[in-house]
Write an enzyme that holds these catalytic residues in place. Structure first.
Site, PDB file in Angstrom:
ATOM      1  N   GLY A   7       0.884  -1.166   0.000  1.00  0.00           N
ATOM      2  CA  GLY A   7       0.000   0.000   0.000  1.00  0.00           C
ATOM      3  C   GLY A   7       0.916   1.208   0.000  1.00  0.00           C
ATOM      4  O   GLY A   7       1.354   1.664   1.058  1.00  0.00           O
ATOM      5  N   SER A   8       1.222   1.697  -1.212  1.00  0.00           N
ATOM      6  CA  SER A   8       2.262   2.735  -1.311  1.00  0.00           C
ATOM      7  C   SER A   8       1.660   4.064  -1.707  1.00  0.00           C
ATOM      8  O   SER A   8       1.979   4.632  -2.756  1.00  0.00           O
ATOM      9  CB  SER A   8       3.332   2.287  -2.311  1.00  0.00           C
ATOM     10  OG  SER A   8       3.911   1.089  -1.846  1.00  0.00           O
ATOM     11  N   GLY A   9       0.746   4.551  -0.862  1.00  0.00           N
ATOM     12  CA  GLY A   9       0.168   5.873  -1.057  1.00  0.00           C
ATOM     13  C   GLY A   9       1.043   6.907  -0.368  1.00  0.00           C
ATOM     14  O   GLY A   9       2.278   6.860  -0.443  1.00  0.00           O
ATOM     15  N   ALA A  10       0.400   7.829   0.332  1.00  0.00           N
ATOM     16  CA  ALA A  10       1.115   8.959   0.916  1.00  0.00           C
ATOM     17  C   ALA A  10       2.142   8.521   1.974  1.00  0.00           C
ATOM     18  O   ALA A  10       3.346   8.772   1.846  1.00  0.00           O
ATOM     19  CB  ALA A  10       0.101   9.913   1.527  1.00  0.00           C
ATOM     20  N   GLY A  12       3.044   5.403   2.777  1.00  0.00           N
ATOM     21  CA  GLY A  12       3.874   4.303   2.282  1.00  0.00           C
ATOM     22  C   GLY A  12       5.062   4.810   1.485  1.00  0.00           C
ATOM     23  O   GLY A  12       6.188   4.327   1.648  1.00  0.00           O
ATOM     24  N   LYS A 185      -5.080   7.290  19.810  1.00  0.00           N
ATOM     25  CA  LYS A 185      -5.068   7.807  18.427  1.00  0.00           C
ATOM     26  C   LYS A 185      -6.470   7.663  17.821  1.00  0.00           C
ATOM     27  O   LYS A 185      -6.929   8.534  17.078  1.00  0.00           O
ATOM     28  CB  LYS A 185      -4.035   7.020  17.607  1.00  0.00           C
ATOM     29  CG  LYS A 185      -3.830   7.523  16.176  1.00  0.00           C
ATOM     30  CD  LYS A 185      -2.808   8.627  16.096  1.00  0.00           C
ATOM     31  CE  LYS A 185      -2.727   9.330  14.741  1.00  0.00           C
ATOM     32  NZ  LYS A 185      -2.129   8.558  13.677  1.00  0.00           N
ATOM     33  N   ASN A 193     -11.430  13.984  13.245  1.00  0.00           N
ATOM     34  CA  ASN A 193     -11.707  13.627  11.851  1.00  0.00           C
ATOM     35  C   ASN A 193     -13.204  13.646  11.566  1.00  0.00           C
ATOM     36  O   ASN A 193     -13.663  14.243  10.600  1.00  0.00           O
ATOM     37  CB  ASN A 193     -11.167  12.225  11.532  1.00  0.00           C
ATOM     38  CG  ASN A 193      -9.688  12.237  11.252  1.00  0.00           C
ATOM     39  OD1 ASN A 193      -8.962  13.006  11.846  1.00  0.00           O
ATOM     40  ND2 ASN A 193      -9.253  11.391  10.349  1.00  0.00           N
ATOM     41  N   SER A 256      -7.731  14.110   7.731  1.00  0.00           N
ATOM     42  CA  SER A 256      -7.761  13.290   6.512  1.00  0.00           C
ATOM     43  C   SER A 256      -9.173  12.866   6.098  1.00  0.00           C
ATOM     44  O   SER A 256      -9.452  12.725   4.917  1.00  0.00           O
ATOM     45  CB  SER A 256      -6.874  12.059   6.686  1.00  0.00           C
ATOM     46  OG  SER A 256      -7.340  11.292   7.777  1.00  0.00           O
ATOM     47  N   GLU A 268     -12.601   6.132   6.636  1.00  0.00           N
ATOM     48  CA  GLU A 268     -12.293   5.000   7.523  1.00  0.00           C
ATOM     49  C   GLU A 268     -13.237   4.952   8.733  1.00  0.00           C
ATOM     50  O   GLU A 268     -12.921   4.331   9.736  1.00  0.00           O
ATOM     51  CB  GLU A 268     -10.824   5.103   7.986  1.00  0.00           C
ATOM     52  CG  GLU A 268      -9.827   4.971   6.850  1.00  0.00           C
ATOM     53  CD  GLU A 268      -8.375   5.056   7.308  1.00  0.00           C
ATOM     54  OE1 GLU A 268      -7.974   6.132   7.826  1.00  0.00           O
ATOM     55  OE2 GLU A 268      -7.642   4.065   7.164  1.00  0.00           O
TER      56      GLU A 268
HETATM   57  P1  NAD Z   1      -3.409   6.877   0.940  1.00  0.00           P
HETATM   58  O1  NAD Z   1      -4.826   7.121   0.603  1.00  0.00           O
HETATM   59  O2  NAD Z   1      -2.430   7.888   0.485  1.00  0.00           O
HETATM   60  O3  NAD Z   1      -2.960   5.460   0.341  1.00  0.00           O
HETATM   61  C1  NAD Z   1      -3.658   4.283   0.657  1.00  0.00           C
HETATM   62  C2  NAD Z   1      -3.891   3.495  -0.636  1.00  0.00           C
HETATM   63  O4  NAD Z   1      -4.796   4.213  -1.480  1.00  0.00           O
HETATM   64  C3  NAD Z   1      -2.621   3.279  -1.439  1.00  0.00           C
HETATM   65  O5  NAD Z   1      -2.646   1.975  -1.956  1.00  0.00           O
HETATM   66  C4  NAD Z   1      -2.725   4.316  -2.535  1.00  0.00           C
HETATM   67  O6  NAD Z   1      -2.048   3.979  -3.733  1.00  0.00           O
HETATM   68  C5  NAD Z   1      -4.225   4.334  -2.769  1.00  0.00           C
HETATM   69  N1  NAD Z   1      -4.659   5.606  -3.380  1.00  0.00           N
HETATM   70  C6  NAD Z   1      -4.431   6.855  -2.894  1.00  0.00           C
HETATM   71  N2  NAD Z   1      -4.991   7.775  -3.717  1.00  0.00           N
HETATM   72  C7  NAD Z   1      -5.565   7.080  -4.732  1.00  0.00           C
HETATM   73  C8  NAD Z   1      -6.289   7.467  -5.883  1.00  0.00           C
HETATM   74  N3  NAD Z   1      -6.543   8.755  -6.154  1.00  0.00           N
HETATM   75  N4  NAD Z   1      -6.719   6.491  -6.707  1.00  0.00           N
HETATM   76  C9  NAD Z   1      -6.484   5.201  -6.447  1.00  0.00           C
HETATM   77  N5  NAD Z   1      -5.806   4.756  -5.354  1.00  0.00           N
HETATM   78  C10 NAD Z   1      -5.361   5.699  -4.514  1.00  0.00           C
HETATM   79  O7  NAD Z   1      -3.355   6.607   2.496  1.00  0.00           O
HETATM   80  P2  NAD Z   1      -2.330   7.173   3.583  1.00  0.00           P
HETATM   81  O8  NAD Z   1      -2.629   8.609   3.805  1.00  0.00           O
HETATM   82  O9  NAD Z   1      -0.963   6.762   3.225  1.00  0.00           O
HETATM   83  O10 NAD Z   1      -2.834   6.413   4.893  1.00  0.00           O
HETATM   84  C11 NAD Z   1      -2.575   5.031   5.128  1.00  0.00           C
HETATM   85  C12 NAD Z   1      -3.031   4.707   6.547  1.00  0.00           C
HETATM   86  O11 NAD Z   1      -2.255   5.485   7.466  1.00  0.00           O
HETATM   87  C13 NAD Z   1      -4.495   5.062   6.851  1.00  0.00           C
HETATM   88  O12 NAD Z   1      -4.996   4.166   7.809  1.00  0.00           O
HETATM   89  C14 NAD Z   1      -4.391   6.449   7.463  1.00  0.00           C
HETATM   90  O13 NAD Z   1      -5.496   6.766   8.300  1.00  0.00           O
HETATM   91  C15 NAD Z   1      -3.107   6.289   8.267  1.00  0.00           C
HETATM   92  N6  NAD Z   1      -2.419   7.545   8.546  1.00  0.00           N
HETATM   93  C16 NAD Z   1      -2.250   8.484   7.562  1.00  0.00           C
HETATM   94  C17 NAD Z   1      -1.565   9.656   7.855  1.00  0.00           C
HETATM   95  C18 NAD Z   1      -1.327  10.703   6.796  1.00  0.00           C
HETATM   96  O14 NAD Z   1      -0.907  11.812   7.145  1.00  0.00           O
HETATM   97  N7  NAD Z   1      -1.514  10.425   5.493  1.00  0.00           N
HETATM   98  C19 NAD Z   1      -1.054   9.864   9.159  1.00  0.00           C
HETATM   99  C20 NAD Z   1      -1.230   8.867  10.129  1.00  0.00           C
HETATM  100  C21 NAD Z   1      -1.914   7.709   9.806  1.00  0.00           C
END
Ligand code: NAD
Length: 307
Positions: A7-10, A12, A185, A193, A256, A268
């Site tokens: 899961g390599s979003g933000a 990751g 948390k 949120n 978020s 979530e």
């Molecule tokens: P994210 O939404 O950036 O990524 C999660 C997944 O969604 C990844 O696989 C990503 O590729 C996918 N994704 C993101 N945007 C997309 C789009 N437009 N189209 C298709 N797929 C998409 O999630 P995150 O912010 O990295 O958060 C991951 C976990 O960590 C969550 O449980 C979040 O609550 C928690 N968290 C996040 C933060 C933060 O600042 N981002 C801080 C603390 C905890």
């Protein structure tokens, strides 16, 4: 160390980038086609506390990855955790540590359906991150990442991950009571949120509302009531003081969940107030505020046409 990010979003990308920079062999796993293609073609462009870099990184869908890893950080949204665990089964060996820092409740239970307790490290992080475009992310803060082994016999494994994180500048901290940290948390996310998303306000605006004490008291009391059934003591007054102090620090932000709705993405909520409502009911307890907040957020998702 061989590290994967499932899961390599933000978040990751931020963790993956810093771990690779410190010499680890990092593989990003994801399903978002545009993001994968952009990172393959142009590298990952990432701003870390305002300093921009571009790095070549290995990325692919889980099915395309043949390696097995020493440590896998799961960084899906809560609702994507189960399907990601299903998809990465073949990358897990007997001693792979699965590190889960997701927001929300119930993730340790989900992970234990796929791996032994000995392979699970639970935690939280206060790093913040976002995606500006496919392949372009930002990562901010200074941590910490608090974590602890799910199986009491595995402290050494968690200490190794703590060191892995700290050496990469991610500020790992071994927690003596990660359940408390996770519940606290969850209270942050279940109040800031949910309320900011429903009221369409910044944390500062919502925490200055004349209704805030009433709302915090009821929501936190419901979290604390359920936490107690799991052996976690959340002092309601102390938690509210903590939330108000945090709100003063991060007040100008939209949390978020607000951003998820703005970006037409599912929230979530079912893993926060929704879990409190559902589990409380199952245990014969009442949690009407969490129940109503969950229904209102789902109604908002419906109004926005998010599915
Ligand atoms: P994210 O939404 O950036 O990524 C999660 C997944 O969604 C990844 O696989 C990503 O590729 C996918 N994704 C993101 N945007 C997309 C789009 N437009 N189209 C298709 N797929 C998409 O999630 P995150 O912010 O990295 O958060 C991951 C976990 O960590 C969550 O449980 C979040 O609550 C928690 N968290 C996040 C933060 C933060 O600042 N981002 C801080 C603390 C905890």
């Amino acid at each position: 160390m061989k590290v994967a990010i499932a899961g390599s979003g933000a978040l990751g990308c931020g963790f993956g980038y810093l771990l690779q920079k410190n010499g680890n062999a990092v593989t990003l796993m994801d399903y978002w086609e545009d993001h994968i293609q952009s990172i393959r073609e142009n590298g990952l462009t990432i701003s870390i506390n305002g300093e921009v870099d571009n790095a070549k990184m290995t990325i692919g869908k889980p099915e395309e990855i043949e390696d097995k890893f020493d440590v896998i950080f799961v960084f899906t949204k809560s609702m994507g955790l189960r399907s990601m665990m299903e998809a990465i089964k073949h990358t897990i060996k007997e001693d792979t540590q699965i590190v889960c820092l997701l927001n929300g409740l119930g993730h340790a239970q989900t992970l234990s359906e796929y791996v032994s307790q000995k392979n699970i490290i639970m935690g939280t992080t206060v790093w913040t991150a976002g995606i500006d475009a496919p392949g372009v992310t930002h990562f901010m803060g200074q941590g910490p990442v608090e974590l602890q082994n799910a199986d009491p016999s595995q402290e050494e494994a968690a200490r190794k991950v703590e060191a892995l994180l700290s050496e990469a500048g991610l500020n790992g901290v071994y927690s003596e009571d990660v359940h408390f940290t996770i519940w606290r948390k969850a209270c942050v996310n279940g109040t800031m949120n949910a309320l900011c998303a429903l009221l369409d306000g910044t944390i500062k605006e919502v925490f200055e509302s004349s209704q805030i004490d009433f709302l915090l008291n009821h929501i936190v009391s419901e979290f604390a009531q359920l936490a107690r059934t799991e052996g976690v003591e959340l002092d309601v007054e102390e938690t509210i003081v903590y939330l108000k102090a945090l709100a003063l620090k991060v007040g100008s932000h939209y949390p978020s969940m607000h951003q998820d709705l703005a970006n037409r993405r599912l929230t979530e909520i079912d893993f926060l107030n929704g879990t409190v409502a559902r589990e409380s009911e199952a245990k014969g307890l009442e949690a009407p505020y969490c129940q109503m907040i969950t229904q209102l957020i789902h109604a908002k998702e419906d109004v926005l046409g998010i599915s």
